[in-house]
Write an enzyme that holds these catalytic residues in place. Structure first.
Site, PDB file in Angstrom:
ATOM      1  CB  SER A 227      -0.962  -0.045   1.266  1.00 44.09           C
ATOM      2  OG  SER A 227      -1.914   0.745   0.906  1.00 44.09           O
ATOM      3  CD  GLU A 336      -5.403  -4.321  -3.750  1.00 44.30           C
ATOM      4  OE1 GLU A 336      -5.420  -3.978  -2.593  1.00 44.30           O
ATOM      5  OE2 GLU A 336      -4.356  -4.621  -4.375  1.00 44.30           O
ATOM      6  CG  HIS A 441      -5.454  -2.789   0.625  1.00 43.54           C
ATOM      7  ND1 HIS A 441      -4.648  -2.376  -0.485  1.00 43.54           N
ATOM      8  CD2 HIS A 441      -5.115  -1.913   1.635  1.00 43.54           C
ATOM      9  CE1 HIS A 441      -4.147  -1.343  -0.100  1.00 43.54           C
ATOM     10  NE2 HIS A 441      -4.100  -1.116   1.128  1.00 43.54           N
TER      11      HIS A 441
END
Length: 534
Positions: A227, A336, A441
């Site tokens: 990220s 995600e 994610h």
């Protein structure tokens, strides 16, 4: 919908811990007898854990309260042996624990943060000068939050299994690291927009100068991050000051095509001054860290095209030539937004057809470009007739919002002469929270770190996770050793080239597949892209 950068910032408390006590599955008493090493600032003492030497809270820079909004300085030398047995302070940031129920529960309070945050954590199999590959982790949280101290990032298992040195790095965040005051405050503030990136450069210089004492090879330094951590690595690829300090990069759901233009960053700085109720940047130098954190409300900050540290965007209009010879792996997870949006809104996992369009318009209103939400839903229903409304929602929000940047970066690297690039897609479906997380994610992190059995809240901890971790961490270690992820334990993984776009799909049985979401890639390619927040 919360802006992606701000959303990641709101996750600040979810993975920032000051102690591994937050994760009781990391077991074993520590032995701190005789574990010492010399750095260029003085000797430090660590401890042994799971047969590796561990040093926590190692200072690589001086207290940034003395260099607020300026480039960092090396640490002041000390006499004697400095204990490095516990995590150092994370950077100042808003608190909270919005990842509860999935990420490790490791909230912290604002008084546990400090501007004296330039510290790193290090795991090594031995202090023997063996010149092992070095893996340097940059944490998530965008450019505004989180910490390197999470149990999710514990490096002991990876260091032992891969015979590598693993390092996690804390640095300045949000306004402390990225508030651009150069056009408002003059030369004193010229580096303010990229102070957090300059912290990472200083950390890499510390590694270059000291890592041999910890059994590492300064000529084989790999950056990896997820990220915001992947975005930081992408930005470093465009920074001349970082040239030669690292040799490979792996970004995980963390692309950064562009950075913030100076004029846009200056507008954000003016809003910050208004929030702080001051007229001059000089007044910020004497305010408390809590006052500055309060003034970040509604102000988005990140790396800036300041003409000093950054003179061009990392991947716009093409891949940066600064790191053409740096091998690159980039990856995303298949779902995600099942974490980024769905974790806090469980009702999104049970949408009806009538609820789908309003949910899309609320969640990603600015990501459709020339498409309309209505036409996009028609397209997805045609291509995926078996999908439920929720499956369409998460596919569409993932691909339009979170995946587009990777396609751009990967395609631009593919046409760059001499650049070696590999791409992956994390497909493994987590069983936790009744399976509604899918392949979300952050879902790939436990497997790369080989903490898949400990991170039960994310993986379930079952034996089926071993095959996923073995393939993924083998690729990471192979890459760190040779600059190529292929080798023992990894299915054949061709480079990412056009037009084939071969992508490794990580799962219980992993495989490399040409262009696995080709139809979706062509659809999102119709939409003009600008990095959120820039």
């Amino acid at each position: 919908m919360i802006d992606p950068i701000d959303r990641r910032g709101l996750l600040a408390g979810a993975a920032a811990s000051l102690s591994l006590a937050a994760s009781p599955s990391f077991a074993g008493p520590r032995d701190d007898t005789g574990v010492q090493a010399r750095t260029n600032a003085g000797r430090i003492r660590g401890f042994r854990d799971r047969d590796v030497a561990v040093f926590k809270g190692v200072p690589y820079g001086a207290d940034t309260a003395q260099t607020r909004f300026a480039a960092p300085k090396p640490p002041r030398p000390w006499r004697g042996v400095r204990p490095c047995l516990d995590f150092g302070a994370p950077a100042p940031q808003p608190g909270g624990n919005p990842g509860a129920g999935y990420l490790p529960d490791s909230a912290y309070t604002q008084d546990q943060t400090s501007e004296d945050c330039l510290n790193l954590n290090l795991w090594t199999p031995a202090l023997d000068g063996a010149k092992r590959p070095v893996l340097v982790w940059f944490h998530g949280g965008g450019f505004s939050g989180w910490s390197a101290n999470s149990p999710l990032y514990d490096g002991a298992n990876l260091a032992k299994w891969g015979d590598a040195v693993v390092i996690t790095v804390n640095h300045r965040l949000n306004a402390f690291g990225y508030l651009y005051l150069g056009q408002l405050g003059g030369e004193r503030f010229a580096d303010s927009g990229n102070a957090g990136m300059l912290d990472l450069v200083l950390a890499l210089q510390w590694i270059r100068d000291n890592i041999e004492a910890f059994g590492g090879d300064p000529g084989r330094v790999s950056l990896f991050g997820q990220s915001g951590g992947g975005a930081k690595a992408s930005v470093l690829m465009a920074m001349p000051a970082a040239r030669g300090l690292f040799h490979r990069v792996m970004t995980m759901s963390g692309q950064q095509v562009t950075v913030t233009p100076a004029e846009m960053a200056t507008t954000a700085a003016r809003k910050f001054l208004t929030n702080a109720a001051v007229e001059s940047p000089d007044a910020l130098l004497t305010m408390s860290k809590d006052q500055l954190i309060a003034a970040t409300r509604g102000v988005s900050t990140g790396p800036v095209l300041d003409g000093r540290s950054l003179t061009r965007d990392p991947f716009e209009p093409d891949a940066t030539p600064v790191s053409r010879d740096v091998a690159l792996i980039m990856g995303n997870t298949h779902d995600e937004t099942r974490y980024l949006i769905g974790l806090d809104e469980p009702a999104l996992s049970n949408l009806t057809w009538d609820e789908l369009l309003p949910a899309l318009k609320r969640s990603i209103p600015n990501f459709f470009g020339p498409l309309t939400p209505e036409s996009a839903v028609v397209w997805y229903r045609d291509k995926h007739p078996a999908y439920s409304p929720s499956q369409i929602f998460f596919a569409m929000t993932t691909e339009l919002r979170s995946w587009r940047a990777q396609i751009i970066q990967a395609d631009r690297r593919a046409v760059q002469p001499g650049a070696n690039t590999w791409v992956y897609q994390f497909d493994w479906q987590s069983p936790v929270l009744d399976g509604r997380m899918g392949a979300p994610h952050c879902g790939d992190i436990p497997f790369m770190f080989r903490n898949h059995r400990e991170m039960v809240s994310m993986t379930g901890g079952g034996p089926e996770t071993d095959a996923v971790a073995d393939a993924m961490s083998s690729a990471l270690i192979n890459f760190a050793r040779t600059g190529d992820p292929n080798g023992a334990g990894v299915p054949a993984w061709p480079k990412y080239e056009l037009p084939g776009r071969v992508t490794m799909q990580w799962n219980t049985v992993s495989k490399a597949t040409p262009d696995p979401r080709g139809e979706e890639r062509r659809l999102v390619g119709l939409i003009p892209y600008r990095q959120p927040g820039t």
